[in-house]
Design an enzyme around this catalytic site. Sequence first.
Site, mmCIF file in Angstrom:
data_model
loop_
_atom_site.group_PDB
_atom_site.id
_atom_site.type_symbol
_atom_site.label_atom_id
_atom_site.label_comp_id
_atom_site.label_asym_id
_atom_site.label_seq_id
_atom_site.Cartn_x
_atom_site.Cartn_y
_atom_site.Cartn_z
ATOM 1 N N SER A 18 3.063 25.817 24.233
ATOM 2 C CA SER A 18 2.534 24.965 25.299
ATOM 3 C C SER A 18 2.091 23.585 24.852
ATOM 4 C CB SER A 18 1.382 25.675 26.008
ATOM 5 O OG SER A 18 1.875 26.717 26.816
ATOM 6 N N ALA A 57 6.242 39.403 32.446
ATOM 7 C CA ALA A 57 5.330 40.100 31.531
ATOM 8 C C ALA A 57 5.842 41.469 31.114
ATOM 9 C CB ALA A 57 3.954 40.227 32.174
ATOM 10 N N TYR A 83 -3.805 28.009 35.158
ATOM 11 C CA TYR A 83 -2.841 27.592 34.130
ATOM 12 C C TYR A 83 -1.472 28.185 34.436
ATOM 13 C CZ TYR A 83 -1.126 26.451 29.450
ATOM 14 O OH TYR A 83 -0.431 25.938 28.392
ATOM 15 N N SER A 84 -0.466 27.318 34.567
ATOM 16 C CA SER A 84 0.858 27.776 34.967
ATOM 17 C C SER A 84 1.932 26.917 34.323
ATOM 18 C CB SER A 84 0.999 27.715 36.491
ATOM 19 O OG SER A 84 2.337 27.925 36.884
ATOM 20 N N THR A 110 -3.292 23.903 23.003
ATOM 21 C CA THR A 110 -2.924 25.125 22.296
ATOM 22 C C THR A 110 -1.509 25.522 22.692
ATOM 23 O OG1 THR A 110 -3.835 26.494 24.065
ATOM 24 C CG2 THR A 110 -5.300 25.954 22.240
ATOM 25 N N GLY A 111 -0.887 26.351 21.894
ATOM 26 C CA GLY A 111 0.454 26.814 22.220
ATOM 27 C C GLY A 111 0.701 28.193 21.645
ATOM 28 N N THR A 140 3.731 31.612 21.763
ATOM 29 C CA THR A 140 5.027 32.092 22.209
ATOM 30 C C THR A 140 5.055 33.609 22.188
ATOM 31 O OG1 THR A 140 6.069 32.168 20.020
ATOM 32 C CG2 THR A 140 6.119 30.049 21.193
#
Length: 378
Positions: free
Chosen positions: A86, A149, A182-183, A331-332, A334
């Site tokens: 992200s 998910a 958050y999307s 932040t990110g 995966t």
Amino acid sequence: MPSALLLAFAALLASTAPTSDPSTRTESSRTSLQRSLDELTGRHDLAGAAALVTDPHGKRWSAASGQADLRTGRAMNATDRYRIGSITKTFTAATALQLTDEGLLSLDASVERYLPGLVRGHGYDGRAITVRQLLQHTSGLPDHSDALADAAVSWLRRHHFAPRELVELALREPRPTSPWHYSTTNYVLVGLVIEEVTGRPAEAEVTRRVIEPLRLDDTYWPGSSPTIRGPHSRSYFTVREGGADGASVRVDGTTWNTSAGGAGGALVSTAADVNAFFAALFGGRLLSPERLAEMRTTVAGDPNRLGPEGRYGLGLITGPLPCGGRFTGHTGGTRAGHHTISAAAPDGRQVTVVVNETPRTEGATNALLAVVNTALCP
């Protein structure tokens, strides 16, 4: 990005007192940083961890612990490429704001103006959502990641998602209950807006306007390729065999098609390139003072996501630092395993921290974030 990581980011940065003796700060910081990284790979059993710090004078130093590749035993380092998740959002936001500077894009225009008919149905209406709201995560749109998910990992690894496919997945999800949500779908839509006003894919515009001018030679869009070019750390995540009560098994997630992240999460980069990007952004090399001020203008985030004092701008997260002022960065994370934090203090000190395995416990998450605290409050 797991909500626990964002929440712990804000909470931990607000909880620890810094060292006060200037004569011991640098040595203490390096020692503490290495100790924190060693805790991640030792006590918390993550595969590898690394951090790159840039001080206010531009001097860089790094530390690492554990392994970049568990098959070969190759040591972790701070120079490998990895998936930044992200943090891609900040690159995309900067590109949209450049277009705003040039008069090609209006932040307060509706999504419908640029993408007629795309955001419609299931109670959603692009006529009532602005580009600014997309960038702030105040659009009221759900995240397509929620729709994926429970998808089979074997399918996610190889499936190529088109941006409009991701939007369609999101619009089938229930409406979020909070005003800030958050999307990643918001940024997929920003990418489509960029394409509409420039006539070129968002990836090409980000490359032309940000990556190439800053000479971020290790930063690129992988497209539909499931591999990472050049030297890179492998990535790992954990699954439970036989369901929730089964044994935990570490899985190699390095081979992964990351198109599900799109303009909100697909970039590959390095810690040095990420630090260079944020330094250029905050130094005024990418945007006018007016646009940078808009980017830094924040709204309250969801306390369950960013912590009680966490706020979100246009592609930026900000929160309090124990040594004074507020950090700014992103932040990110995966699904494949790479997780990263990049943040800057008011004095210009920066850190980018990466682990090549998804933290499995709250303790591991807090230990990861302790690295950030050590670097920004030496």
